[in-house]
Structures are given as C-alpha cells and as structure tokens.
Motif scaffolding. Structure first.
Motif, short mmCIF file in Angstrom:
data_model
loop_
_atom_site.label_atom_id
_atom_site.label_comp_id
_atom_site.label_asym_id
_atom_site.label_seq_id
_atom_site.Cartn_x
_atom_site.Cartn_y
_atom_site.Cartn_z
N GLU A 142 52.29 28.79 42.92
CA GLU A 142 51.58 29.64 43.61
C GLU A 142 52.21 30.75 44.64
OE1 GLU A 142 53.60 26.72 46.41
OE2 GLU A 142 52.69 26.56 44.50
N GLN A 147 52.84 33.90 40.41
CA GLN A 147 51.69 34.49 40.40
C GLN A 147 51.65 35.91 39.47
OE1 GLN A 147 48.38 33.03 42.31
NE2 GLN A 147 49.43 31.44 41.25
N THR A 246 47.51 27.11 42.03
CA THR A 246 47.87 28.00 40.63
C THR A 246 47.11 28.95 40.21
OG1 THR A 246 49.40 25.92 40.17
CG2 THR A 246 48.73 27.56 38.33
N SER A 248 45.00 30.64 41.41
CA SER A 248 44.88 31.99 42.30
C SER A 248 45.52 33.17 41.34
CB SER A 248 45.49 32.00 43.68
OG SER A 248 44.82 30.99 44.29
N PHE A 249 46.29 32.88 40.22
CA PHE A 249 46.87 34.03 39.47
C PHE A 249 45.73 34.78 39.01
CE2 PHE A 249 46.37 31.43 36.02
CZ PHE A 249 46.16 32.25 34.86
N THR A 252 44.51 37.21 41.33
CA THR A 252 45.59 38.14 41.68
C THR A 252 45.76 39.05 40.62
OG1 THR A 252 46.86 36.18 42.94
CG2 THR A 252 48.10 38.10 42.13
#
Length: 412
Positions: A142, A147, A246, A248-249, A252
């Motif tokens: 994270e 990311q 995790t 959130s990539f 992102t």
C-alpha cells in the motif's frame, strides 16, 4: 538500480516536441514540482506535531502540524498531496521517457520488457524499505512505490494507444472501482467491528450510501484479509490500522493516467499559453467534480483508500500545481530561483530512499553523538525537533547536492 552520469528518463522532458527524432529536452517545472513533493516528504524529520503539542495554544503551529500529517479519513491536508503528486508526475514524464527510448531505437516489445522489470523493482524496493525495522520480510503493497509498481505496466501499455483510449481506460477504472465498492455489502447488525480494528461509533464513520467507503469494512479490506495472508507474516493480517489497502493501486493508476494526459499536452507542439490554459481548466474541472461527488455522497473524498473521487479531486489539484510551476519556472524562466528544489527533484528515487530508509536515523543519531544530547535545546525544548530535524534535512540535501554535482542520478 543504476548510477548514471545523466538524469533519469523520468526527469527528461520537453516543453514542445515537434520532431520525434530530435533530442528530448527537460521541462524544469516537472523537476521543481517533484522536488517540492520530495522535500515535503523529507521534511517529516522536523516532526512539527511535537512542536504543536509542546505549544498547545498556538494556532499557527497547530495549522502547520495538521498539514504535516494525514487526515483521519475524509478530505485532505497538504501532506495527503505528496503521494498523488508523486504518482501524477510518473504519468507526466512517461511520454518523454517513451520518446527517449524510441529515439534510441527501442521497440514496443523492448519498452514493455523494460517496464515490467521496472515495475517489479519498484514493488520489491517498496517492500524492502517497509521491512527495515521488521523481524522478517514485511509484505505490504500500500505504500507509494509498490502502488506505482503495481500499476506502472498498465500505464505504459495505455500510453501506446490514442488519448481517446487512455481516457476510456480512466473511466473504466474509476467507474468499475466505484461499482465494485457499491456492490460489496455493508456490515450487518451482527458485524464484529473489533475484527476490523474499528469501532462502530468512530466519529469518522460515514453514513448512508457513503458508508460503502468506511475504514476496514469495505471491499479492499476484505481482499487484503485474503491476499496478504498468502505471504509469510509475523502474525495473521486482520486489518491495516490506517485503513490503507493493496487494491488502491487501481485508482492510483487513474492518477497516473491523469498525469499521462498532462504529459501528452507538454509533449505537444501547442503553445505554452494553450498548455497552461489546459492545465488550469482540467484542474478546476476535476476539483469541482470531485467536490460534487463528495457532497452528494456519490463517492467520498478519501485518500487512504484512494476513492475514485479522491483520484479526480487530487488529480485536479495536481494539474493546478503543474500549471503554477510551468508558468513560474518554464514560461517565466525562473529556473535559478528553484535550484534548491531542482536538486531534489532530479534525484527523486534517491530522495525517497533517504527520506524513507534508515539514512535519516543514522544522520540524526550521529548529530547527537557528536554534538551532545542537548544540542537541540538551543531555542528551547518546544523547538528541539526543528533544530535536530533541520540539520538532518540540510545534510540530506547536501548529499543530493553532492550527487547532483558529481552527475550521479539514480535510475530504476
């Protein structure tokens, strides 16, 4: 990682590229913007929250300390803009990096192979830095580097296609990620919040439709309960105390795509005025849209789990930052005045490792060894971290300055 005698591809850029066969020049504003971002990260060593606690009735230090910390859940502080800015700039410089490699005869296949290797290095470097103070390898995905690494290959593949495809990819990512959270069920009446490290009455819990994006009761938290326990750990993963995840990539990657769109504009033959107007219009439009999504509860602005609204909102702010630096540094040609930040920005990976690794602790310990345990009391106890941290920050910059003078630039 390599030590080179020339700047990294990411820091090579051009204000206006008309002939692809021409050498790739630099956009100084990108280096300066990145330098500011990394400086804010390095400045954590000042520990402004300690100054604020020592001066509890001082509104100035309370405000400064707030902006050197992350908000508990919704909205943002200045510190919350470090990661999206760094991520956004990855997309900004990508068109120039691709152009540079093509000018040296690289094919799409070789570029893709290099990209996959770079992605893996970023992921493993992130894990390594997070494991420094652990008993065993701390598998976490994270942080900023991991990311970016998880999404970088997808970004490069998108860069091979038209801007229309890139925008379509952005929409699919943001809408799809939003829908995935919506479809994940909300906690029932019998849900054990302790399992998620939460309290049902936490003051930052969202209500109504926005509750789909509450801390550690969402889709990304459920994914990590499965995914992170596939790796050897000191103890079973149950939740992340900060709510980071995790997955959130994925949004992102959306931030990197917004940066790619900005990079496309920089890497075009349109006038500087049109580029500047584009950055401003995009910035204001995205900020407005993000706020609208937030206040209507369609999607809250939450940095810790990188909600689609956060991607849009913070991306808009990044466009505005880029507009400011492009106007002041490149258009007005004020490069000399930004030398301090340029030194940091052209060696961003080195700056990241210095700020996030053990170097700052080594420098801090060395100062106390050589100057005594009370050297930081020169302005009084409340300002001790400003003295010690300020000296560490100066030493970190001098290291980067030495690398700059020796033409040592870290490349992944």
């Amino acid at each position: 990682m390599k030590s080179l005698s020339t700047p990294t591809e990411e820091t090579q850029a051009a204000g206006s590229i008309i002939n692809p066969s021409m050498p790739v020049q630099r956009v100084a504003s990108v280096d300066v913007y990145r330098g500011l971002v990394m400086f804010l990260m390095m400045a954590e060593v000042l520990a402004l929250s300690r100054v604020s606690k020592a001066l509890p009735d001082n509104a100035f230090w309370e405000f400064i300390a707030f902006n050197q910390s992350h908000v508990e859940w919704i909205w943002l502080s200045l510190h919350d803009l470090i990661q999206p800015s760094f991520t956004f700039l990855v997309g900004v410089v990508l068109p120039f990096s691709i152009l540079s490699r093509k000018n040296r005869g690289a094919s799409h296949a070789s570029i893709l192979g290099h990209t996959i290797k770079r992605s893996l290095i970023l992921v493993f470097l992130g894990i390594f830095l997070r494991s420094i103070n652990s008993e065993k390898t701390y598998f976490t995905f994270e942080d900023t580097l991991t990311q970016i690494g998880l999404g970088y290959t997808f970004l490069v593949v998108l860069s091979f296609y038209s801007q229309r495809i890139q925008i379509s990819g952005l929409l699919v990512i943001l809408i799809g990620y939003w829908l995935a959270f919506v479809l994940y069920p909300l906690p029932g009446a019998s849900f054990d919040y302790a399992v998620a490290g939460m309290n049902a009455t936490w003051e930052h819990n969202l209500t109504g439709f926005a509750a789909h994006w509450n801390k550690n009761t969402n889709l990304a938290w459920a994914f990590d309960q499965w995914f992170l326990n596939l790796f050897p750990r000191e103890e079973v993963f149950r939740f992340n105390r900060g709510g980071y995840a995790t997955l959130s990539f994925i949004p992102t990657l959306g931030t990197m795509i917004l940066g790619l769109l900005a990079g496309n504009a920089l890497n075009s033959s349109i006038t500087a005025k049109k580029k500047l107007n584009y950055f401003i219009i995009m910035g204001l439009g995205l900020v407005s849209l993000g706020i609208l999504l937030h206040i209507t509860q369609v999607n809250p602005i939450v940095k810790r789990i990188w909600t689609p609204a956060w991607t849009i909102f913070s991306g808009g702010i990044c466009f505005l930052f880029l507009a400011f630096f492009y106007r002041v540094i490149d258009v007005a040609n004020n490069k000399k005045g930004a030398f301090f930040l340029t030194v940091i920005g052209v060696n961003s990976i080195a700056a990241y490792v210095i700020a996030d690794g053990g170097i700052k602790d080594f420098l801090s310990d060395s100062l106390y060894i050589h100057f005594g345990r009370n050297f930081d009391q020169v302005f009084g106890a409340p300002f001790a971290t400003l003295v010690s941290g300020g000296l560490v920050l100066l030493l970190e910059w001098l290291i980067l300055y030495w690398m700059y003078k020796k033409k040592i630039f870290i490349k992944i």
